[in-house]
Write a protein that holds these residues in place. Structure first.
Motif, mmCIF file in Angstrom:
data_model
loop_
_atom_site.group_PDB
_atom_site.id
_atom_site.type_symbol
_atom_site.label_atom_id
_atom_site.label_comp_id
_atom_site.label_asym_id
_atom_site.label_seq_id
_atom_site.Cartn_x
_atom_site.Cartn_y
_atom_site.Cartn_z
ATOM 1 N N TYR A 72 4.409 8.156 -1.895
ATOM 2 C CA TYR A 72 3.281 7.388 -2.563
ATOM 3 C C TYR A 72 3.109 6.182 -1.719
ATOM 4 N N MET A 73 3.904 5.405 -1.583
ATOM 5 C CA MET A 73 3.644 3.924 -0.842
ATOM 6 C C MET A 73 3.186 4.207 0.759
ATOM 7 N N GLN A 74 3.585 5.534 1.346
ATOM 8 C CA GLN A 74 3.148 5.653 2.611
ATOM 9 C C GLN A 74 1.762 6.579 2.708
ATOM 10 N N SER A 75 1.365 6.999 1.444
ATOM 11 C CA SER A 75 0.238 7.744 1.378
ATOM 12 C C SER A 75 -1.034 7.351 2.136
ATOM 13 N N SER A 76 -1.086 6.008 2.247
ATOM 14 C CA SER A 76 -2.392 5.370 2.917
ATOM 15 C C SER A 76 -1.911 3.967 3.374
ATOM 16 N N PRO A 77 -2.672 3.364 4.068
ATOM 17 C CA PRO A 77 -2.521 2.009 4.223
ATOM 18 C C PRO A 77 -2.392 1.136 3.039
ATOM 19 N N VAL A 78 -1.790 -0.072 3.320
ATOM 20 C CA VAL A 78 -1.735 -0.851 2.214
ATOM 21 C C VAL A 78 -2.102 -2.057 2.317
ATOM 22 N N ALA A 95 -4.654 1.677 -5.087
ATOM 23 C CA ALA A 95 -5.567 0.153 -5.090
ATOM 24 C C ALA A 95 -6.806 0.552 -4.020
ATOM 25 N N ILE A 96 -6.195 1.074 -2.877
ATOM 26 C CA ILE A 96 -7.073 1.109 -1.675
ATOM 27 C C ILE A 96 -7.969 2.546 -2.021
ATOM 28 N N GLN A 97 -7.294 3.485 -2.153
ATOM 29 C CA GLN A 97 -7.881 4.795 -2.513
ATOM 30 C C GLN A 97 -8.980 4.931 -3.496
ATOM 31 N N ARG A 98 -8.680 3.996 -4.487
ATOM 32 C CA ARG A 98 -9.409 4.064 -5.692
ATOM 33 C C ARG A 98 -10.637 2.906 -5.625
ATOM 34 N N SER A 99 -10.755 2.272 -4.499
ATOM 35 C CA SER A 99 -11.549 1.153 -4.291
ATOM 36 C C SER A 99 -11.619 -0.035 -5.269
ATOM 37 N N LEU A 100 -10.417 -0.224 -5.619
ATOM 38 C CA LEU A 100 -10.030 -1.224 -6.696
ATOM 39 C C LEU A 100 -9.643 -2.839 -5.596
ATOM 40 N N PHE A 101 -9.565 -2.431 -4.382
ATOM 41 C CA PHE A 101 -9.074 -3.718 -3.847
ATOM 42 C C PHE A 101 -9.820 -5.046 -3.706
#
Ligand code: TYD
Length: 158
Positions: A69-75, A17-23
């Motif tokens: 996956y869950m640790q691949s970027s901040p959430v 969600a963060i990486q795909r700018s869907l936040f």
């Protein structure tokens, strides 16, 4: 009419969600529903917290890829409150596999994956309580009035 329960629930905007700018798009769906944001913060989830959060899945063959996956970027962690907030958010999020989720749900609209499915939402009152405590300290949660509650809910709602 059966009265709705005021509930709190935990949402995690997962790395995709963060990486795909869907936040913003995803948050807006919860806001527009009328749910109240009572806590929000960005974090990288530690090994310990992932293992706790997905303790029902640690023995599954996909657990390692799920953890990576869950640790691949901040959430972004969000606590929401509202009438029947737990089932209401689960409907907005859709079922686990994005490729099976109905159009109109977040996963149905934006996910084609059974793992990279954008959002976590607590599934029951007991898990919601534990999950909110897992990720938020008491002072990070806010109790406040929202004037639009008068419009979102009928007078006798609660
Ligand atoms: P689960 O708690 O069953 O689903 P949900 O997120 O819809 O409450 O599973 C947690 C996460 O684990 C899920 O969002 C994605 C991942 N997962 C897989 O990667 N593969 C699978 O086969 C399943 C069931 C889940």
């Amino acid at each position: 009419m059966e009265k709705a329960q005021e509930e709190k629930t935990l949402i995690i905007m997962k790395p995709d969600a963060i990486q795909r700018s869907l936040f913003g798009e995803i948050l807006q769906r919860f806001e527009r529903k009328g749910l109240k944001i009572i806590g929000v913060k960005m974090a990288k989830i530690s090994d310990v917290l992932i293992e706790e959060h997905y303790s029902h899945l640690t023995e599954k063959p996909f657990f390692n890829t799920l953890k990576n996956y869950m640790q691949s970027s901040p959430v972004v962690l969000i606590a929401l409150a509202g009438a029947n907030a737990i089932s209401a958010t689960r409907l907005i999020v859709g079922p686990t596999k994005g490729y099976e989720a109905d159009a109109g749900s977040i996963r149905g609209d934006y996910s084609l994956s059974g793992q990279s499915n954008l959002v976590h939402a607590s599934d029951a009152p007991e898990t919601a309580e534990v999950e909110i405590k897992r990720f938020f300290a008491e002072e990070e949660l806010f109790d406040y009035q929202k004037p639009d509650y008068k419009l979102v809910y009928s007078e006798d709602h609660f």
